[in-house]
Design an enzyme around this catalytic site. Structure first.
Site, PDB file in Angstrom:
ATOM      1  CE  LYS A  41      -3.128  -2.260  -0.331  1.00 59.44           C
ATOM      2  NZ  LYS A  41      -4.092  -2.061  -1.288  1.00 59.44           N
TER       3      LYS A  41
ATOM      4  CB  SER B 173      -0.983  -0.202   1.162  1.00 64.45           C
ATOM      5  OG  SER B 173      -1.757   1.154   1.261  1.00 64.45           O
TER       6      SER B 173
ATOM      7  CG  HIS C 153      -4.794  -0.704   3.801  1.00 65.85           C
ATOM      8  ND1 HIS C 153      -5.016  -0.054   2.633  1.00 65.85           N
ATOM      9  CD2 HIS C 153      -4.081   0.218   4.351  1.00 65.85           C
ATOM     10  CE1 HIS C 153      -4.629   1.049   2.514  1.00 65.85           C
ATOM     11  NE2 HIS C 153      -3.713   1.312   3.542  1.00 65.85           N
ATOM     12  CG  ASN C 154      -7.316  -1.599  -0.578  1.00 65.47           C
ATOM     13  OD1 ASN C 154      -6.059  -1.211  -0.208  1.00 65.47           O
ATOM     14  ND2 ASN C 154      -7.251  -1.599  -1.858  1.00 65.47           N
TER      15      ASN C 154
ATOM     16  CD  GLU D 149      -7.672   2.960  -0.169  1.00 66.64           C
ATOM     17  OE1 GLU D 149      -6.306   2.601   0.331  1.00 66.64           O
ATOM     18  OE2 GLU D 149      -7.790   3.145  -1.233  1.00 66.64           O
TER      19      GLU D 149
HETATM   20  C1  6PG Z   1      -3.243   1.399  -1.666  1.00 60.44           C
HETATM   21  C2  6PG Z   1      -4.502   1.637  -2.468  1.00 60.44           C
HETATM   22  C3  6PG Z   1      -4.267   0.937  -3.689  1.00 60.44           C
HETATM   23  C4  6PG Z   1      -5.751   0.834  -4.523  1.00 60.44           C
HETATM   24  C5  6PG Z   1      -6.103   2.357  -4.946  1.00 60.44           C
HETATM   25  C6  6PG Z   1      -7.214   2.302  -5.757  1.00 60.44           C
HETATM   26  O1  6PG Z   1      -3.175   0.905  -0.640  1.00 60.44           O
HETATM   27  O2  6PG Z   1      -2.115   1.909  -2.115  1.00 60.44           O
HETATM   28  O3  6PG Z   1      -5.333   0.970  -1.813  1.00 60.44           O
HETATM   29  O4  6PG Z   1      -4.099  -0.140  -3.687  1.00 60.44           O
HETATM   30  O5  6PG Z   1      -5.593  -0.008  -5.500  1.00 60.44           O
HETATM   31  O6  6PG Z   1      -6.245   3.155  -4.128  1.00 60.44           O
HETATM   32  O7  6PG Z   1      -8.385   1.739  -5.231  1.00 60.44           O
HETATM   33  P1  6PG Z   1      -9.782   1.583  -5.816  1.00 60.44           P
HETATM   34  O8  6PG Z   1      -9.822   1.940  -7.167  1.00 60.44           O
HETATM   35  O9  6PG Z   1     -10.728   0.690  -5.432  1.00 60.44           O
HETATM   36  O10 6PG Z   1     -10.543   3.030  -5.299  1.00 60.44           O
END
Ligand code: 6PG
Length: 475
Positions: A188, A134, A191-192, A195
């Protein structure tokens, strides 16, 4: 150059950044890309911009040349689009490698795929690690957060390199082994999911400022910049301030006012929600964030809705929702969101037998990744003190919740009264209200289930299961 031990396949944005990071902070490496032109272009660019690093990168034109250029035991990092492309690369590589070598998938794989690939690797002989990375392009280049999964002995073999290229939190590398199989990619994904939720709560607060308080983008950016100096300090609040204050070079208008309100997604947030449903874990703030992205995509329908039903009855009365109230609401919402995310990790840890190191998950997110924030250090401390306790009960967070729940309640109530959509913040509040209700309303659900399906219920006054209500006898 002596024969490198490390190779990287896939020179897209992330692959290029990771290559330069490895060359600069760890050791020389070989690179390969399916389209040779891209390799040449990357090498030419690197020779021009960072000649010393270019000396440490060995380009190969064929997969065989690439594998042959590496000294054994090799460690090959794959940085291609998640999905079938990864399987293809692995299938092409496997006949060229042996059981001393190691394949590392550093893309955003679905952890089910990683579990499958790990099982196939065990049968077919070339060890495999699935690794969540990430931090976007900047992180990949100068220090990402790395969440690894797979055989621990193989992780240990490459841990030095991964720690060298990872972000550091006060000197501690943000690169950690999470468990076997798909554990790293699962962490991960969560995490997303977080996010998505952090981003959505910021967007909802932006909406209250924009539509409820009629504040312009630059003024909202200034508030976010200020909040970034307090308990909400985080990369996402910081960049939201920068996004809000930026001007569109073409029109001279605030950039944010020109950006279309239709959010993209690659699917990792959705995977998190799907897994939470499979595991019976409640992550309503993350679910609301995914729902909000899905709804944002329905632009035509939303515009028709506004035309048919009229816009929301904003703005808010002047003296409501002070900036400090909104800040408090975000603090409380953020705590609920992470409490849910860690609950999901705990559920998965038990179900898949990973024994995820909860405090280390919080630690690895403190630097380098997209959700990095000051609060994660306090979460790491709370989880180290009581790894099995939900974060809302940790004394530090309990005090913050007691202080800021009134802010969250006022924010959600006022926003809803004035038709401002706050799905993630209200999901946080409703979840908290459920968590503090010792006698819920599920007795009614049980009564209904027994009425229509004789499913049976437990009683408050007797031990045992399978009791029935009087409705069957009464017809
Ligand atoms: C990270 C992000 C990354 C992710 C993009 C786009 O941790 O660096 O999570 O891995 O792929 O931010 O995610 P979306 O297109 O689903 O918003």
């Amino acid at each position: 150059m002596t024969e490198p031990r490390i190779g990287l396949i896939g020179l897209g944005t992330m692959g290029r950044a990771l290559t330069l990071n490895i060359a600069e902070n760890a050791e020389p490496l070989a690179v390969y890309n399916r389209t040779t032109e891209r390799t040449h272009e990357f090498m030419a660019q690197t020779r021009a911009s960072e000649p010393a690093l270019a000396e440490r990168i060995l380009p190969a034109e064929t997969l065989l040349e690439f594998v042959d250029s590496l000294s054994s035991p090799r460690a090959i990092i794959i940085m291609v689009d998640a999905g079938p492309a990864v399987d293809k690369v692995i299938a092409d590589l496997r006949p060229l490698l042996n059981d001393e070598d190691l394949i590392i998938d550093a893309g955003n794989a679905n952890f089910h795929d990683t579990n499958r690939r790990a099982a196939e690797a065990e049968q077919q002989g070339v060890p495999f690690i699935g690794m969540g990375v990430s931090g976007g392009e900047e992180g990949a280049r100068h220090g990402p957060s790395i969440m690894g999964g797979g055989p621990k002995d193989h992780w240990d073999r490459v841990a030095g390199v991964l720690q060298a290229i990872s972000a550091k939190y006060q000197g501690t590398p943000c690169a950690t082994w999470m468990g076997t199989g798909g554990a790293g990619h699962f962490v991960k994904a969560v995490h997303n999911g977080i996010e998505y939720a952090d981003m959505q709560m910021i967007a909802e607060t932006y909406g209250i400022f924009r539509d409820g308080k009629r504040r312009d983008a630059a003024a909202i950016g200034a508030v976010f910049a200020k909040w970034n100096e307090g308990p909400l300090q985080s990369y996402l609040v910081e960049i939201s301030g920068k996004v809000a204050t930026a001007t569109d070079p073409e029109t001279g208008k605030p950039m944010l006012d020109i950006i279309l309100d239709r959010a993209g997604q690659k699917g990792t947030g959705r995977w998190t929600v799907i897994e939470a449903q499979h595991l019976g874990a409640a992550i309503p703030v993350i679910e609301a964030a995914v729902l909000a992205r899905n709804t944002s995509a329905q632009l035509d329908r939303r515009q028709r809705g506004e035309h048919v039903f009229g816009p929301a009855p904003a703005p808010l009365p002047h003296d409501t929702l002070a900036d400090a109230t909104l800040e408090g609401a975000m603090i409380a919402g953020k705590i609920m969101c992470y409490a849910q995310g860690f609950d999901l990790l705990a559920a998965a840890s038990g179900h898949f037998g990973w024994r995820l190191p909860m405090p280390d998950v919080a630690r690895v997110w403190r630097e380098g990744c997209i959700i990095r924030s000051t609060m994660l250090n306090d979460m790491a401390t709370a989880l180290a003190d009581s790894p099995d306790e939900n974060l809302i009960f940790a004394p530090f967070f309990r005090a913050l919740i007691e202080k800021h729940i009134p802010d969250l309640r006022e924010t959600v109530a006022m926003a809803q009264m004035h038709g401002l959509a706050v799905p993630a913040l209200s999901a946080a509040l409703s979840w908290f209200d459920m968590m503090r209700t010792g006698r819920s309303t599920a007795n009614m659900i049980q009564g209904q289930r027994d009425f229509f399906g004789a499913h049976g219920f437990e009683r408050t006054d007797k031990d045992g299961k399978g009791f029935h209500g009087p409705w069957a006898m009464n017809g």
